[in-house]
Design an enzyme around this catalytic site. Sequence first.
Site, PDB file in Angstrom:
ATOM      1  N   GLU A 117      21.222 -12.895 -53.179  1.00 54.44           N
ATOM      2  CA  GLU A 117      20.646 -14.080 -52.564  1.00 54.44           C
ATOM      3  C   GLU A 117      19.133 -13.942 -52.437  1.00 54.44           C
ATOM      4  O   GLU A 117      18.612 -12.837 -52.304  1.00 54.44           O
ATOM      5  CB  GLU A 117      21.238 -14.271 -51.159  1.00 54.44           C
ATOM      6  CG  GLU A 117      22.748 -14.357 -51.183  1.00 54.44           C
ATOM      7  CD  GLU A 117      23.357 -14.629 -49.813  1.00 54.44           C
ATOM      8  OE1 GLU A 117      24.520 -15.021 -49.794  1.00 54.44           O
ATOM      9  OE2 GLU A 117      22.682 -14.460 -48.787  1.00 54.44           O
ATOM     10  N   CYS A 130      11.871 -14.413 -49.758  1.00 60.04           N
ATOM     11  CA  CYS A 130      12.582 -13.201 -49.375  1.00 60.04           C
ATOM     12  C   CYS A 130      13.531 -12.864 -50.521  1.00 60.04           C
ATOM     13  O   CYS A 130      14.377 -13.682 -50.884  1.00 60.04           O
ATOM     14  CB  CYS A 130      13.340 -13.508 -48.081  1.00 60.04           C
ATOM     15  SG  CYS A 130      14.343 -12.140 -47.515  1.00 60.04           S
ATOM     16  N   CYS A 137      24.069  -2.996 -50.231  1.00 56.44           N
ATOM     17  CA  CYS A 137      23.114  -2.013 -49.712  1.00 56.44           C
ATOM     18  C   CYS A 137      23.886  -0.776 -49.286  1.00 56.44           C
ATOM     19  O   CYS A 137      25.007  -0.878 -48.786  1.00 56.44           O
ATOM     20  CB  CYS A 137      22.350  -2.597 -48.516  1.00 56.44           C
ATOM     21  SG  CYS A 137      21.053  -1.499 -47.863  1.00 56.44           S
ATOM     22  N   CYS A 141      23.573  -0.167 -41.990  1.00 56.89           N
ATOM     23  CA  CYS A 141      23.199  -0.488 -40.604  1.00 56.89           C
ATOM     24  C   CYS A 141      24.281  -1.419 -40.032  1.00 56.89           C
ATOM     25  O   CYS A 141      24.592  -2.450 -40.631  1.00 56.89           O
ATOM     26  CB  CYS A 141      21.829  -1.160 -40.557  1.00 56.89           C
ATOM     27  SG  CYS A 141      20.535  -0.131 -41.291  1.00 56.89           S
ATOM     28  N   CYS A 144      23.928  -5.344 -39.699  1.00 60.85           N
ATOM     29  CA  CYS A 144      23.467  -6.098 -40.870  1.00 60.85           C
ATOM     30  C   CYS A 144      24.651  -6.398 -41.785  1.00 60.85           C
ATOM     31  O   CYS A 144      25.403  -5.498 -42.157  1.00 60.85           O
ATOM     32  CB  CYS A 144      22.413  -5.290 -41.617  1.00 60.85           C
ATOM     33  SG  CYS A 144      21.880  -6.048 -43.170  1.00 60.85           S
ATOM     34  N   CYS A 379      17.534 -12.911 -41.583  1.00 59.64           N
ATOM     35  CA  CYS A 379      17.549 -11.449 -41.684  1.00 59.64           C
ATOM     36  C   CYS A 379      18.923 -10.908 -41.377  1.00 59.64           C
ATOM     37  O   CYS A 379      19.497 -11.216 -40.327  1.00 59.64           O
ATOM     38  CB  CYS A 379      16.589 -10.824 -40.681  1.00 59.64           C
ATOM     39  SG  CYS A 379      14.933 -11.442 -40.778  1.00 59.64           S
TER      40      CYS A 379
HETATM   41  N1  SAH Z   1      16.590  -2.515 -46.312  1.00 60.34           N
HETATM   42  C1  SAH Z   1      15.402  -3.153 -45.799  1.00 60.34           C
HETATM   43  C2  SAH Z   1      15.486  -4.676 -45.804  1.00 60.34           C
HETATM   44  C3  SAH Z   1      16.512  -5.184 -44.829  1.00 60.34           C
HETATM   45  S1  SAH Z   1      16.460  -6.851 -44.253  1.00 60.34           S
HETATM   46  C4  SAH Z   1      15.131  -2.668 -44.387  1.00 60.34           C
HETATM   47  O1  SAH Z   1      16.044  -2.138 -43.768  1.00 60.34           O
HETATM   48  O2  SAH Z   1      14.017  -2.817 -43.905  1.00 60.34           O
HETATM   49  C5  SAH Z   1      14.995  -7.040 -43.369  1.00 60.34           C
HETATM   50  C6  SAH Z   1      15.052  -6.815 -41.866  1.00 60.34           C
HETATM   51  O3  SAH Z   1      16.102  -7.534 -41.216  1.00 60.34           O
HETATM   52  C7  SAH Z   1      15.246  -5.359 -41.513  1.00 60.34           C
HETATM   53  O4  SAH Z   1      14.344  -4.990 -40.527  1.00 60.34           O
HETATM   54  C8  SAH Z   1      16.654  -5.373 -40.978  1.00 60.34           C
HETATM   55  O5  SAH Z   1      16.914  -4.277 -40.146  1.00 60.34           O
HETATM   56  C9  SAH Z   1      16.695  -6.688 -40.261  1.00 60.34           C
HETATM   57  N2  SAH Z   1      18.054  -7.127 -39.930  1.00 60.34           N
HETATM   58  C10 SAH Z   1      19.209  -6.737 -40.498  1.00 60.34           C
HETATM   59  N3  SAH Z   1      20.250  -7.338 -39.915  1.00 60.34           N
HETATM   60  C11 SAH Z   1      19.756  -8.144 -38.953  1.00 60.34           C
HETATM   61  C12 SAH Z   1      20.338  -9.052 -38.025  1.00 60.34           C
HETATM   62  N4  SAH Z   1      21.646  -9.237 -37.980  1.00 60.34           N
HETATM   63  N5  SAH Z   1      19.513  -9.712 -37.204  1.00 60.34           N
HETATM   64  C13 SAH Z   1      18.180  -9.538 -37.264  1.00 60.34           C
HETATM   65  N6  SAH Z   1      17.571  -8.717 -38.120  1.00 60.34           N
HETATM   66  C14 SAH Z   1      18.343  -8.020 -38.959  1.00 60.34           C
END
Ligand code: SAH
Length: 387
Positions: A117, A130, A137, A141, A144, A379
């Site tokens: 996406e 974005c 991934c 986490c 996420c 995000c």
């Molecule tokens: N792998 C990269 C990109 C991830 S997405 C990274 O970890 O930085 C970009 C941001 O969104 C990251 O800071 C991630 O931790 C955050 N993110 C992930 N899930 C989220 C959620 N459910 N709510 C808010 N931010 C989130």
Amino acid sequence: MTDLPDPVRRPQPGQLTFAAPRRGKPPKHLADLDSAERKAAVEEMGHEGFRAKQLSTHYFERLVDDPDAMTDLPKNARQDLVSGLLPTLLTPVRELRADAGATIKQVWRLFDGALVESVLMRYPGRVTMCISSQAGCGMNCPFCATGQEGLTRNLSTAEIVEQVVAGARSLRHGDLAGERDAEEVESPLRVSNVVFMGMGEALANYRQAINAIRRLTDPAPDGLGMSARGITMSTVGLVPAIDKLAAEGIPVTLALSLHAPDDELRNELVPINTRWTVDEAIDAAYRYYRATGRRVSIEYALIKDINDHGWRADLLGEKLNQRGKGWVHVNPIPLNPTPGSKWTASRRGVEQNFVERLRAHGIPTTVRDTRGSEIDGACGQLAASTA
Ligand code: SAH
């Protein structure tokens, strides 16, 4: 070609995956190659070397991949060059709009059936895209949605770049609603900012991500001619890769997804912390600032009663100030809901208190305006279901 991806096994809690499963390679594309490689590829196909530049102009400047529109190329060469160097990499599956059309999420199918996406967002004076660097991934986490899917595969350079080119095409066609500023009305509409905050951990797909950044920043017609300052690399904190990025000499902005200032909690929220601790990750971010002069962003998803305590804001402020002043700012992100998660966003007052505590330490802090949560485009919500 038509093989569907193997079902990916969901990771166990805390399990990290670095190596992407081996799969067939996406077809070679102009955007995978630098200008010398393009010339060689065109010559290998039996065409004159300067056709490479013409083809690049069509793709990166005119955003065209339709052979009929390439009238400066001999008719018999057009189809051949396009099938050889501009194969279709992304097939649109679904397009979802939010914010009265100022946010568009696009779901793409790749050559092997994997889904990724990208999200295009118009803000006053800028357009941010974005993009995804991996299908799925491996960083796992727990808050996420992408992390819960596991890693399907790395994207190729061109699969990453093509997302931005597709966004630029949508812009040029006037698909993205919202106010344009005076400058944009006069100049062609462009994607001004790219953030590696879609699916994937881009620094775990290092070579392709760096090549993609080069294609985005190479002056036209070799690339899109974007400013490196408009590009943000977001990472869970792969310390050696952050140092490598600092040495590349491309001053992109670094965003570190910290989410907790203490190892005990961060081990749970960002499992890579069991490899590189909070202090090691912050040190690497500081070295990045020293090497590039670019102010680093700290990402901090605020999760109700989990990481939103005042003492954690103080601890974060202290840890950042220990390294120096003026090198960093913090972006709290209200947690976006994801399927099956027990966690929710912090209450407004708690969020405000967290922000004020950081500011009291002299740390510039701005809550991220998250876009597209109602289309699962915000995000952490990108999981590419076609349902
Ligand atoms: N792998 C990269 C990109 C991830 S997405 C990274 O970890 O930085 C970009 C941001 O969104 C990251 O800071 C991630 O931790 C955050 N993110 C992930 N899930 C989220 C959620 N459910 N709510 C808010 N931010 C989130």
